[in-house]
Scaffold this active site. Structure first.
Site, PDB file in Angstrom:
ATOM      1  N   TYR A 148       2.578  42.464   3.779  1.00  0.00           N
ATOM      2  CA  TYR A 148       1.409  43.647   3.848  1.00  0.00           C
ATOM      3  C   TYR A 148       0.150  42.693   4.373  1.00  0.00           C
ATOM      4  O   TYR A 148      -0.559  43.243   5.213  1.00  0.00           O
ATOM      5  CB  TYR A 148       1.601  44.169   2.637  1.00  0.00           C
ATOM      6  CG  TYR A 148       0.290  45.396   2.689  1.00  0.00           C
ATOM      7  CD1 TYR A 148       0.464  46.366   3.327  1.00  0.00           C
ATOM      8  CD2 TYR A 148      -0.833  45.082   1.845  1.00  0.00           C
ATOM      9  CE1 TYR A 148      -0.630  47.371   3.301  1.00  0.00           C
ATOM     10  CE2 TYR A 148      -1.807  45.944   2.030  1.00  0.00           C
ATOM     11  CZ  TYR A 148      -1.792  47.039   2.612  1.00  0.00           C
ATOM     12  OH  TYR A 148      -2.638  48.062   2.387  1.00  0.00           O
ATOM     13  N   LYS A 152      -2.103  43.137   7.691  1.00  0.00           N
ATOM     14  CA  LYS A 152      -3.405  43.772   7.636  1.00  0.00           C
ATOM     15  C   LYS A 152      -4.398  42.429   8.248  1.00  0.00           C
ATOM     16  O   LYS A 152      -5.345  42.655   8.745  1.00  0.00           O
ATOM     17  CB  LYS A 152      -3.724  43.968   6.172  1.00  0.00           C
ATOM     18  CG  LYS A 152      -3.141  45.172   5.746  1.00  0.00           C
ATOM     19  CD  LYS A 152      -3.701  46.609   6.543  1.00  0.00           C
ATOM     20  CE  LYS A 152      -3.171  47.892   5.834  1.00  0.00           C
ATOM     21  NZ  LYS A 152      -3.733  49.149   6.644  1.00  0.00           N
TER      22      LYS A 152
HETATM   23  N1  LIG Z   1      -4.416  52.240  -1.780  1.00  0.00           N
HETATM   24  C1  LIG Z   1      -4.888  50.828  -1.764  1.00  0.00           C
HETATM   25  O1  LIG Z   1      -5.014  50.352  -2.687  1.00  0.00           O
HETATM   26  C2  LIG Z   1      -5.260  50.376  -0.496  1.00  0.00           C
HETATM   27  C3  LIG Z   1      -6.090  48.998  -0.242  1.00  0.00           C
HETATM   28  C4  LIG Z   1      -6.504  48.637   0.893  1.00  0.00           C
HETATM   29  C5  LIG Z   1      -6.419  49.332   1.956  1.00  0.00           C
HETATM   30  N2  LIG Z   1      -5.382  50.563   2.058  1.00  0.00           N
HETATM   31  C6  LIG Z   1      -5.144  51.114   3.181  1.00  0.00           C
HETATM   32  O2  LIG Z   1      -5.653  52.232   3.409  1.00  0.00           O
HETATM   33  C7  LIG Z   1      -5.141  53.224   4.166  1.00  0.00           C
HETATM   34  C8  LIG Z   1      -4.836  54.671   3.381  1.00  0.00           C
HETATM   35  O3  LIG Z   1      -4.093  54.514   2.422  1.00  0.00           O
HETATM   36  P1  LIG Z   1      -4.102  55.400   1.002  1.00  0.00           P
HETATM   37  O4  LIG Z   1      -4.417  54.395   0.060  1.00  0.00           O
HETATM   38  O5  LIG Z   1      -4.789  56.601   1.289  1.00  0.00           O
HETATM   39  O6  LIG Z   1      -2.351  55.396   0.942  1.00  0.00           O
HETATM   40  P2  LIG Z   1      -1.347  56.650   0.713  1.00  0.00           P
HETATM   41  O7  LIG Z   1      -2.235  57.955   0.349  1.00  0.00           O
HETATM   42  O8  LIG Z   1       0.008  56.360   0.473  1.00  0.00           O
HETATM   43  O9  LIG Z   1      -1.446  56.912   2.617  1.00  0.00           O
HETATM   44  C9  LIG Z   1      -0.748  55.850   3.432  1.00  0.00           C
HETATM   45  C10 LIG Z   1      -0.334  57.232   4.478  1.00  0.00           C
HETATM   46  O10 LIG Z   1       0.390  56.254   5.665  1.00  0.00           O
HETATM   47  C11 LIG Z   1       1.461  57.270   6.079  1.00  0.00           C
HETATM   48  N3  LIG Z   1       2.397  56.302   6.822  1.00  0.00           N
HETATM   49  C12 LIG Z   1       3.170  55.505   5.852  1.00  0.00           C
HETATM   50  N4  LIG Z   1       4.267  55.316   6.963  1.00  0.00           N
HETATM   51  C13 LIG Z   1       3.992  55.856   8.166  1.00  0.00           C
HETATM   52  C14 LIG Z   1       4.737  55.943   9.323  1.00  0.00           C
HETATM   53  N5  LIG Z   1       5.707  55.258   9.699  1.00  0.00           N
HETATM   54  N6  LIG Z   1       4.072  56.641  10.303  1.00  0.00           N
HETATM   55  C15 LIG Z   1       3.157  57.309  10.104  1.00  0.00           C
HETATM   56  N7  LIG Z   1       2.235  57.325   8.895  1.00  0.00           N
HETATM   57  C16 LIG Z   1       2.993  56.560   8.104  1.00  0.00           C
HETATM   58  C17 LIG Z   1       1.755  57.930   5.065  1.00  0.00           C
HETATM   59  O11 LIG Z   1       2.370  59.243   5.389  1.00  0.00           O
HETATM   60  P3  LIG Z   1       3.218  60.209   4.501  1.00  0.00           P
HETATM   61  O12 LIG Z   1       2.233  60.918   3.902  1.00  0.00           O
HETATM   62  O13 LIG Z   1       4.068  60.979   5.599  1.00  0.00           O
HETATM   63  O14 LIG Z   1       4.199  59.595   3.466  1.00  0.00           O
HETATM   64  C18 LIG Z   1       0.599  58.100   4.380  1.00  0.00           C
HETATM   65  O15 LIG Z   1      -0.004  59.456   4.449  1.00  0.00           O
HETATM   66  C19 LIG Z   1      -3.814  52.665   4.387  1.00  0.00           C
HETATM   67  O16 LIG Z   1      -4.057  51.862   5.739  1.00  0.00           O
HETATM   68  C20 LIG Z   1      -3.652  51.340   3.429  1.00  0.00           C
HETATM   69  O17 LIG Z   1      -2.920  50.392   3.919  1.00  0.00           O
HETATM   70  C21 LIG Z   1      -5.050  50.939   0.750  1.00  0.00           C
END
Ligand SMILES: NC(=O)c1ccc[n+]([C@@H]2O[C@H](COP(=O)([O-])OP(=O)(O)OC[C@H]3O[C@@H](n4cnc5c(N)ncnc54)[C@H](OP(=O)(O)O)[C@@H]3O)[C@@H](O)[C@H]2O)c1
Length: 243
Positions: A148, A152
């Site tokens: 991951y 990123k």
């Molecule tokens: N959470 C953390 O600690 C964290 C930290 C740093 C960066 N981020 C980044 O922040 C962003 C938002 O994440 P979040 O924390 O809001 O998590 P989240 O609620 O789990 O959202 C992730 C989203 O990605 C979608 N997704 C996964 N696989 C996919 C695919 N094949 N095609 C299209 N969509 C897909 C999921 O869709 P479904 O709803 O259909 O499952 C979900 O809506 C992401 O880019 C993540 O990598 C998160």
């Protein structure tokens, strides 16, 4: 000015907060997700609550061709947010399909989609804003999530380069680097409170980055200092650390 804002991966907790914030500012929202059923209540809520145009579209990073999504949209958006991401099995080296999914979703698909959008903006001479949600995980490869993290890292480098490329065309690109976020992605994981942002905090940081035309943004500023320290730890020490 009322904008048309495209959020790709709009079922994410961060994206839902962002959509709500931008709709409250009076902007129209074009939201993509993997399931229309999941998007319907989100768009209905935005329409009723904020009296804006909110439209759902299907996009799956593993199967949708970017051009097909662009053709489905009512036009070119003024602002784009690439919010989807997949944490997956942190290392997953024994499962080729898992490694491939982590790389495809977090890097390849995001890059191909933003390339298509950038190309379309340039063709149309449209001065848009593009935001990619990357992660501090890309600032240094760690043993706990190197797949991951490396995806990123690639995405952050791509966004930084795209910003430099887009500048001459009047297109601004933001590299967003959150640390921990309390969301579906981290459900069940032990998160350090003061270092963890809420989706609402991330949404506000994005809105501010767009308004102030920031380039690279750490959502909680403390993460910039943390990653500076982490990047300076020598390899011979770092490989023995439990990070
Ligand atoms: N959470 C953390 O600690 C964290 C930290 C740093 C960066 N981020 C980044 O922040 C962003 C938002 O994440 P979040 O924390 O809001 O998590 P989240 O609620 O789990 O959202 C992730 C989203 O990605 C979608 N997704 C996964 N696989 C996919 C695919 N094949 N095609 C299209 N969509 C897909 C999921 O869709 P479904 O709803 O259909 O499952 C979900 O809506 C992401 O880019 C993540 O990598 C998160």
């Amino acid at each position: 000015m009322k904008k048309n804002i495209l959020i790709v991966g709009a079922n994410s907790d961060v994206a839902q907060s962002l959509a709500r914030l931008r709709a409250e500012n009076g902007h129209n929202l074009w939201l993509t997700g993997r399931s229309l059923e999941a998007l319907e209540p989100i768009v209905s809520d935005l329409r009723v609550r904020c009296q804006v145009e909110a439209l759902p579209f299907i996009y799956d990073a593993e199967s949708t061709v970017p051009e097909d999504l662009l053709l489905a949209l009512p036009g070119l958006p003024d602002e784009v947010h690439v919010a989807f991401g997949y944490l997956g099995n942190p290392n997953g080296i024994d499962q080729a399909s898992e490694a491939s999914r982590i790389m495809t979703v977090n890097f390849t698909a995001a890059v191909l989609l933003m390339n298509s959008l950038m190309h379309s903006f340039i063709q149309a001479k449209k001065q848009a804003v593009m935001v990619g949600i990357s992660s501090v995980a890309g600032d240094r490869g760690r043993k706990s999530n190197f797949l991951y993290g490396s995806a990123k890292a690639g995405f952050s480098a791509y966004l930084d380069g795209l910003r430099n490329f887009g500048y001459a065309h009047g297109i601004h690109v933001v590299t967003l680097k959150p640390g921990f976020i309390r969301s579906k992605m981290t459900a069940g994981l032990p998160l350090p409170g003061p270092l963890t942002a809420t989706p609402q905090q991330v949404a506000k940081a994005i809105e501010k980055a767009v308004r102030k035309r920031k380039g690279r943004v750490y959502v909680l500023p403390i993460w910039q200092a943390i990653m500076l320290v982490i990047r300076t730890i020598p390899d011979f020490i770092f490989k023995k650390m439990n990070l």
